[in-house]
Scaffold this active site. Structure first.
Site, PDB file in Angstrom:
ATOM      1  N   ASN A 165      -3.337  -1.778   2.423  1.00  0.00           N
ATOM      2  CA  ASN A 165      -1.898  -1.066   1.834  1.00  0.00           C
ATOM      3  C   ASN A 165      -2.291   0.494   2.042  1.00  0.00           C
ATOM      4  O   ASN A 165      -2.182   1.160   1.128  1.00  0.00           O
ATOM      5  CB  ASN A 165      -1.606  -1.505   0.737  1.00  0.00           C
ATOM      6  N   ASP A 218     -10.938  -5.329  -7.119  1.00  0.00           N
ATOM      7  CA  ASP A 218      -9.447  -4.720  -7.062  1.00  0.00           C
ATOM      8  C   ASP A 218      -9.649  -3.223  -7.138  1.00  0.00           C
ATOM      9  O   ASP A 218      -8.753  -2.499  -8.108  1.00  0.00           O
ATOM     10  CB  ASP A 218      -8.361  -5.402  -8.093  1.00  0.00           C
TER      11      ASP A 218
HETATM   12 ZN   LIG Z   1      -2.821  -6.736  -5.854  1.00  0.00          ZN
END
Ligand SMILES: [Zn+2]
Length: 476
Positions: free
Chosen positions: A111, A350
């Site tokens: 992303n 993350d």
């Molecule tokens: Zn995510």
């Protein structure tokens, strides 16, 4: 007594080959071999030349509370923000942060801006890793759909040929069940997993904090557990559906955070579905009570009602805003239980660095994400220290666990503590701790709810591919 400092000092420069390093009487942790215990290692010219397990009198006094040596960690899920948001993180700063956290392999999410949805962007990212001078291995996902917009499948074959290790629209789910189905089929043909961020965007519209008592009292809009369990159930149904046509299809759910979703994965695994999942250190160790200023570890026994315990920290700390949100104690316990029983195959950070201006705002307006790659091992070690998580399992979840999910040839063999292989390892001083401060984080992202907190286990040295990736400064 650890005899490494003198020999490492000569090779302290990041990127330099570790010419000669001997670590004696350390606690070795080798998840690939299912073993931990007293031992010694010798690294020569970047190779793990010798590994010796100590027995009997030689092993006496060597404890897992001293220096431990483990294979370098693999992070399945990191946001390095380049290209597009280099003021939040660059590949170079992200890799430096990773090395400080003990990681030797980092899997970058797609992303970015532009998204990694065509081979040119992927090549640019891999080139930036090469130019950074870091020996950390950077791997990258391709986007599942063009622009991560969810409507057209990305060129998965081309991305795979260019080195994409799997496909993910992370940051968002693949909204269309039909596209997810096609993605599982095509990625399966390529032998790559689809990595899903499970979120029902209609259920989470405007949501700020885990639905429950804390959100209610703080006046934050609730984020229901069903918003995660629903898409997990859907994904599992689609996976079961495509398997007869494509037996190599594989589905991985990242950052699962609820008991309900983890139970669905547990049952699907028992039924034989090729599904895997990871949990994050923050969903294991932190709960939504942190939003109210009560900052106990999730597993700590304390008053079940947080309201009466006083408020040692300020509430509404936007560093705690994350997607999925921090859950309550029972969900955090479910994450820990899933990690221990193997329902969760790995821990992934993350790592989601943001610019300060995107975090220093009202809680509900703050960008989602925690800068977490440097604090991951400390949170797991806190659970180990409190007797909630076996050390071997914690290290496994950062090494052979993620390696198996990626399914790349030669993993984890050449990445473990294997004699003759290029040294990929981390040396951690368990007798020391460190204070998390903005200045102690190598990441450009300083938004961590752990700022001001002391974490157990100080990373002394990270070696990636036989080269120095991180070395702690000599104590003053
Ligand atoms: Zn995510």
């Amino acid at each position: 007594m650890v005899e490494h400092s003198a020999t490492v000092a000569a090779t302290s420069e990041v990127g330099r080959v570790v010419a000669d390093l001997e670590i004696r009487r350390a606690w070795l942790v080798d998840p690939a071999g299912g073993r931990e215990g007293p031992g010694e290692i010798v690294v020569q010219d970047g190779r793990l030349e010798a590994l010796t397990w100590l027995e009997g009198a030689e092993a006496e006094g060597v404890e897992p509370t001293g220096v431990i040596v483990a294979p370098g960690f693999i992070d399945l899920h990191a946001h390095l923000r380049e290209p597009g948001s280099e003021d939040a993180e660059t590949i170079a700063s992200g890799l430096a942060a990773a090395a400080h956290g003990g990681f030797t392999t980092v899997c970058a999410m797609a992303n970015t801006d532009p998204a990694i949805d065509e081979p040119g962007v992927l090549a640019r990212i891999l080139a930036a890793a090469g130019a950074s001078g870091s020996p950390i291995e950077l791997l990258a996902y391709g986007a599942t759909t063009v622009g991560r917009a969810g409507s057209i499948l990305a060129p998965l074959g081309e991305l795979s040929d260019a080195g994409a290790i799997g496909f993910s629209d992370d940051g968002a789910p693949v909204r269309s069940a039909a596209i997810l189905r096609n993605a599982l089929l095509y990625a399966g043909m390529l032998g790559r997993p689809i990595v899903e961020h499970a979120e029902d965007l209609e259920l989470t519209e405007g949501a700020e904090a885990n639905e429950g008592l804390v959100a209610t009292v703080l006046g934050l809009k609730g984020w229901p557990a069903a918003a995660e369990a629903g898409p997990v159930a859907r994904g599992l149904a689609i996976l079961a559906d495509v398997l007869p046509d494509e037996p190599r299809a594989r589905l991985h759910f990242t950052h699962l955070s609820t008991a309900a979703a983890l139970e669905l994965v547990r049952r699907a695994k028992v039924a034989g579905l090729p599904v895997t999942c990871d949990v994050t250190p923050h969903h294991l160790a932190l709960t939504d009570t942190w939003l109210a200023g009560v900052r106990d570890w999730a597993w700590q026994d304390g008053p079940s009602a947080w309201l009466g315990t006083g408020q040692p920290a300020r509430p509404y700390d936007s560093a705690l805003r994350v997607n999925p949100p921090l859950r309550d104690r029972s969900d955090a316990a479910a994450c820990l239980a899933a990690l221990i029983d193997g329902t969760a195959d790995a821990v992934a950070t993350d790592h989601a660095p943001h610019r300060q201006v995107d975090k220093a705002v009202e809680f509900g307006l703050a960008a989602n994400g925690i800068s977490g790659i440097e604090t991951a091992i400390g949170l797991l070690l806190a659970a180990v220290d409190d007797g909630r998580l076996p050390l071997l399992r914690a290290i496994e979840a950062l090494t052979s666990g993620p390696a198996a999910i990626l399914g790349l040839a030669g993993w984890p063999g050449t990445r473990g503590l294997l004699e003759g292989a290029p040294a990929n390892l981390v040396v951690i001083d368990r007798s020391d701790d460190w204070l998390v401060e903005p200045g102690s984080l190598r990441s450009k992202g300083k938004a961590s709810p752990l700022i001001g907190r002391t974490l157990p286990g100080r990373v002394l040295l990270t070696i990636a591919g036989g080269r120095v990736a991180f070395q702690a400064p000599d104590p003053a």
